[in-house]
Design a protein around this motif. Structure first.
Motif, short mmCIF file in Angstrom:
data_model
loop_
_atom_site.label_atom_id
_atom_site.label_comp_id
_atom_site.label_asym_id
_atom_site.label_seq_id
_atom_site.Cartn_x
_atom_site.Cartn_y
_atom_site.Cartn_z
N LYS A 155 -5.57 1.74 -10.48
CA LYS A 155 -6.30 1.28 -9.29
C LYS A 155 -5.62 1.39 -8.30
N PRO A 156 -6.04 1.66 -7.26
CA PRO A 156 -6.55 1.97 -5.73
C PRO A 156 -5.12 0.23 -5.76
N MET A 157 -4.21 0.98 -4.45
CA MET A 157 -3.50 -0.24 -3.88
C MET A 157 -3.80 -0.12 -2.59
N VAL A 158 -3.17 -1.96 -2.13
CA VAL A 158 -3.87 -1.81 -0.90
C VAL A 158 -2.50 -2.72 0.02
N LEU A 159 -1.75 -1.42 0.80
CA LEU A 159 -0.27 -2.51 0.78
C LEU A 159 -0.07 -3.05 2.25
N LEU A 160 0.33 -4.86 2.49
CA LEU A 160 0.24 -5.30 2.88
C LEU A 160 1.50 -5.06 3.83
N VAL A 161 1.31 -4.50 5.30
CA VAL A 161 2.86 -5.06 6.29
C VAL A 161 2.49 -5.77 7.89
N GLY A 162 3.72 -6.26 8.03
CA GLY A 162 3.77 -7.48 9.04
C GLY A 162 4.74 -8.00 9.27
N GLY A 203 0.09 -13.48 8.79
CA GLY A 203 -0.79 -14.01 7.50
C GLY A 203 -1.28 -12.88 6.77
N LYS A 204 -0.41 -11.78 6.14
CA LYS A 204 0.01 -11.36 5.19
C LYS A 204 -1.00 -11.64 3.84
N THR A 205 0.41 -12.50 3.00
CA THR A 205 -0.50 -13.87 1.85
C THR A 205 -1.87 -14.49 2.15
N VAL A 215 -12.38 -9.64 -7.67
CA VAL A 215 -11.34 -7.84 -6.74
C VAL A 215 -10.67 -7.34 -7.54
N LEU A 216 -9.22 -7.56 -7.57
CA LEU A 216 -8.75 -7.78 -8.62
C LEU A 216 -8.77 -6.22 -9.84
N GLU A 217 -10.40 -6.49 -10.13
CA GLU A 217 -10.66 -5.65 -11.35
C GLU A 217 -11.01 -3.88 -11.12
N SER A 218 -11.12 -4.47 -8.97
CA SER A 218 -10.94 -2.92 -7.87
C SER A 218 -9.96 -2.18 -7.76
N ILE A 219 -8.96 -3.17 -7.39
CA ILE A 219 -7.92 -2.52 -6.70
C ILE A 219 -6.20 -3.61 -6.53
N SER A 220 -5.66 -3.28 -6.21
CA SER A 220 -4.08 -4.41 -6.55
C SER A 220 -3.74 -4.18 -4.39
N VAL A 221 -3.63 -5.07 -4.76
CA VAL A 221 -3.20 -5.06 -3.25
C VAL A 221 -1.23 -6.22 -3.40
N ILE A 222 -0.52 -5.60 -2.81
CA ILE A 222 1.19 -5.40 -2.51
C ILE A 222 1.39 -6.41 -1.45
N ASP A 223 2.03 -7.03 -1.53
CA ASP A 223 2.46 -8.28 -0.62
C ASP A 223 3.40 -7.69 -0.06
N THR A 224 4.32 -7.69 0.80
CA THR A 224 5.65 -7.29 1.12
C THR A 224 5.99 -8.39 2.33
N PRO A 225 8.05 -8.77 2.04
CA PRO A 225 8.51 -9.93 3.14
C PRO A 225 7.62 -9.35 4.74
N ARG A 279 2.02 6.63 -2.48
CA ARG A 279 1.42 5.79 -3.60
C ARG A 279 0.05 4.79 -3.67
N VAL A 280 -0.10 4.52 -2.11
CA VAL A 280 -1.36 3.27 -1.91
C VAL A 280 -2.25 4.38 -0.93
N ASP A 281 -3.64 3.50 -1.52
CA ASP A 281 -4.45 3.51 -0.66
C ASP A 281 -4.83 3.63 0.38
N ARG A 282 -4.29 2.65 0.75
CA ARG A 282 -4.02 1.58 1.99
C ARG A 282 -2.82 1.47 2.58
N ILE A 283 -3.33 1.41 3.79
CA ILE A 283 -1.86 0.71 4.01
C ILE A 283 -2.82 -0.34 5.36
N ILE A 284 -1.88 -1.72 5.52
CA ILE A 284 -3.40 -2.27 6.73
C ILE A 284 -1.82 -3.29 7.54
#
Length: 535
Positions: A58-65, A70-72, A145-155, A181-186
Motif C-alpha cells: 500500500k502507499p506509505m507516508v513517512l513522517l520526519v522531524g 508532533g509526529k506520533t 485509514v490503514l486499509e488504504s495507507i501505511s504510516v512510518i513514524d521515525t525517531p 519506497r514511500v509515496d509521501r514524505i512529511i
C-alpha cells in the motif's frame, strides 16, 4: 540465414503485454532492469534489489522531524485511536522506527521478524544490522485509514555529534532507503522550535532526489499569535530555501494537528483550509500509487544506466598488470572528469549522476579489477524498456485510475469533516443559508430590486446587455461574470427577472468575498418561483 536478427529486432519493437500495472512493473524490473543492476554491482552502491512486496504494498507516508514536533500525535490524529508502541511527550519519546500498518488484531512485530516476512516490503532493511533492527517495529491494528495507507513514524532528530554517533546505524541512510519506497514524505516543524539541527539538515539533504514527494507541516501553530506566525513562516521558508536547493518552493501546511482545543483560535479558518488541503493530498495517494511506482522505476532505470557507464569507464581505464593501486587513486580523484566525459558522449543530464563525493567514498573500498566492461545488449534492453514498455504501462495506469476514480483514504480524521455542518466551508460563501427555511438572497433583495428597476425592465425582465452594464461594475473578469450569468439565468431565456438578477448579485458578492463559485447552482439558492422549473 540471419533470421535471429529480425526476431530480436521485432521483440524490441513490440512492447510487452501486461494485465495490471503491478504485474507489468514486476516483470519489467526482473527481466530488463535487474540484469543490468547485478552486472554492474548497482546494489552495492545505491539501493538493494526490489522485491514483489515493493510493487504490491500500500502507499506509505513517512513522517520526519525533530523531537517533540508532533509526529506520533499526528498519526494519532489521523487514526483517531492509539496504536501499539505509541509514546507521546515533550521529551524525546519515539526512539524507534514504527511502521503503523493494518492488521486483524493489535500487536507489535519486532524488526528481526519483520525483515524475514516476504509479504512486507522491509526485507532489504536487514543490511542495516541489529543496531537498527532492534529499533524497528511494526505496529499492527485494525483501522479504516490503514486499509488504504501505511504510516512510518521515525525517531525524533536531535542536535549534536554525540547523538549521531550513538545511534549505532546510519540514520540518514535508513531514511533515504524509506524515501525511495514511500509515496509521501512529511517534514514536521514546531512553530516554537524552528531551529534546524545539523542532523536534520543532513537528513533533508539525504532526501534530495525526492523533493516531489516532500510536504512540510508547520505544527502547533495555534500556540502563537498571527503576527508571530507570519514571522515564523517566513523564517521557515528561508531556512528550507538554504537546504533544499530547488527553484520551486516546497508546499508548507500550517495547522495544529491534534484533537485538543485551539489555544489561540484567531486563525481557525486558515488551519481548517490547510488541513483540508493536506488531507486531500494524503487521500489521493492510493489513486496515484501505481503512477508513483512507475515514476520511481524510471528514476531507478536512469540511475542504473549512468552507473553502468561509470563502472565500465573505470574498468576500461584500469591497467591489466601493474600500477593498479595508483591508477585507482587517480581515477577516484578524477571522477568528476569521468562524469563530464560520460555526460558528453552519451548526452546524459547532469541531474542523473549520483552524488560525486559519496560515489568517491564508495569506490575506495571496491576492487576495480572485478568491474565489468560495457555490455551494450544490457543497456539496449533498458533503453527499449524506457522507450516502449513504459509507454504501454502509462496507458494501463490511466485505465486503472479511470476504473477506480473513488479510490481514496477513508475513516479516522478524514471522515470527521467529510459530511455535516463541520465540513470545510459549510454555511459559507455559496453555502450560506443552506439550512435556512427562507431563501438567503431575499435578505438583500430589496436593495437589488432598486437597481433592477433602473435598468428598464420589459415585462418584468431585463436584457443581457442591460444586466451586463450593472454586473461589470463589480470589476470581476468576464470569465467569472459569464459563469455567474449561466448560474443565474435559470430558465435559459437570455434575460433576467428580478429574482434571477438578485441571485446574480448574490453570487457576485460571494465571489468578491473570496469564495469559490459552485459549478452547479445549489438547491437552496434556487429562487422560490423557479423551483418547479428544475424539478
Amino acid at each position: 540465414m540471419f533470421s535471429w536478427l529480425g526476431t530480436d529486432d521485432r521483440r524490441r519493437k513490440d512492447p510487452e503485454v501486461f494485465q495490471t500495472v503491478s504485474e507489468g512493473l514486476k516483470k519489467l524490473y526482473k527481466t530488463k532492469l535487474l540484469p543490468l543492476e547485478e552486472h554492474y554491482k548497482f546494489h552495492e552502491f545505491h539501493s538493494p534489489a526490489l522485491e514483489d512486496a515493493d510493487f504490491d504494498n500500500k502507499p506509505m507516508v513517512l513522517l520526519v522531524g525533530q523531537y517533540s514536533t508532533g509526529k506520533t500525535t499526528f498519526i494519532r490524529y489521523l487514526l483517531e485511536q492509539d496504536f501499539p508502541g505509541m509514546r507521546i511527550g515533550p521529551e524525546p519519546t519515539t526512539d524507534s522506527f514504527i511502521a503503523v500498518m493494518q492488521g486483524d488484531v493489535e500487536g507489535i512485530v519486532p524488526g528481526n521478524a519483520l525483515v524475514v516476512d516476504p509479504k512486507k516490503p522491509f526485507r532489504k532493511l536487514n543490511a542495516f544490522g541489529n543496531a537498527f533492527l532492534n529499533r524497528f517495529v511494526c505496529a499492527q491494528l485494525p483501522n479504516p485509514v490503514l486499509e488504504s495507507i501505511s504510516v512510518i513514524d521515525t525517531p525524533g532528530i536531535l542536535s549534536g555529534e554525540k547523538q549521531r554517533i550513538s545511534r549505532g546505524y546510519d540514520f540518514a541512510a535508513v531514511l533515504e532507503w524509506f524515501a525511495e519506497r514511500v509515496d509521501r514524505i512529511i517534514l514536521l516543524f514546531d512553530a516554537h522550535k524552528l531551529d534546524i539541527s545539523d542532523e536534520f539538515s543532513e537528513v533533508i539533504k539525504a532526501l534530495k532526489n525526492h523533493e516531489d514527494k516532500m510536504r512540510v507541516v508547520l505544527n502547533k501553530a495555534d500556540q502563537i499569535e498571527t503576527q508571530q506566525l507570519m514571522r515564523v513562516y517566513g523564517a521557515l521558508m528561508w531556512s528550507l530555501g538554504k537546504i533544499v536547493n530547488t527553484p520551486e518552493v516546497i508546499r508548507v501546511y500550517i495547522g495544529s494537528f491534534w484533537s485538543h482545543p485551539l489555544l489561540i483560535p484567531d486563525n481557525r479558518k486558515l488551519f481548517e483550509a490547510e488541513e483540508q488541503d493536506l488531507f486531500r493530498d494524503i487521500q489521493s495517494l492510493p489513486r496515484n500509487a501505481a503512477l508513483r511506482k512507475l515514476n520511481d522505476l524510471i528514476k531507478r532505470a536512469r540511475l542504473a544506466k549512468v552507473h553502468a557507464y561509470i563502472i565500465s569507464s573505470l574498468k576500461k581505464e584500469m591497467p591489466s598488470m601493474f600500477g593498479k593501486d595508483n591508477k585507482k587513486k587517480e581515477l577516484v580523484n578524477n571522477l568528476g572528469d569521468i562524469y563530464a566525459r560520460i555526460e558528453r558522449e552519451h548526452q546524459i543530464s547532469p541531474g542523473d549522476f549520483p552524488n560525486l563525493r559519496k560515489m568517491q567514498d564508495q569506490l575506495q573500498a571496491q576492487d576495480f579489477s572485478k568491474f565489468q566492461p560495457l555490455k551494450s545488449k544490457l543497456l539496449e534492453t533498458v533503453e527499449d524498456m524506457l522507450a516502449n514498455d513504459i509507454a504501454q504501462l502509462m496507458v494501463l495506469v490511466r485505465q486503472e485510475e479511470s476504473q477506480r476514480p473513488t479510490q481514496m483514504v477513508k475513516g479516522g480524521a478524514f471522515e470527521g469533516t467529510l459530511h455535516g455542518p463541520f465540513g470545510h466551508g459549510y454555511g459559507e460563501g455559496a453555502g450560506e443559508g443552506i439550512d435556512d427555511a427562507e431563501w438567503v438572497v431575499a435578505r438583500d433583495k430589496p436593495m437589488y430590486d432598486e437597481i433592477f428597476y433602473t435598468l428598464s425592465p420589459v415585462d418584468g425582465k431585463i436584457t443581457g446587455a442591460n444586466a451586463k452594464k450593472e454586473m461589470v461594475r463589480s470589476k470581476l473578469p468576464n470569465t467569472v461574470l459569464g459563469k455567474i450569468w449561466k448560474l443565474a439565468d435559470i430558465d435559459k431565456d437570455g434575460m433576467l427577472d428580478d429574482e434571477e438578477f438578485a441571485l446574480a448579485n448574490h453570487l457576485i458578492k460571494v465571489k468578491l468575498e473570496g469564495h469559490e463559485l459552485p459549478n452547479e447552482l445549489p438547491s437552496h439558492l434556487l429562487p422560490p418561483s423557479k423551483r418547479k422549473i428544475t424539478e
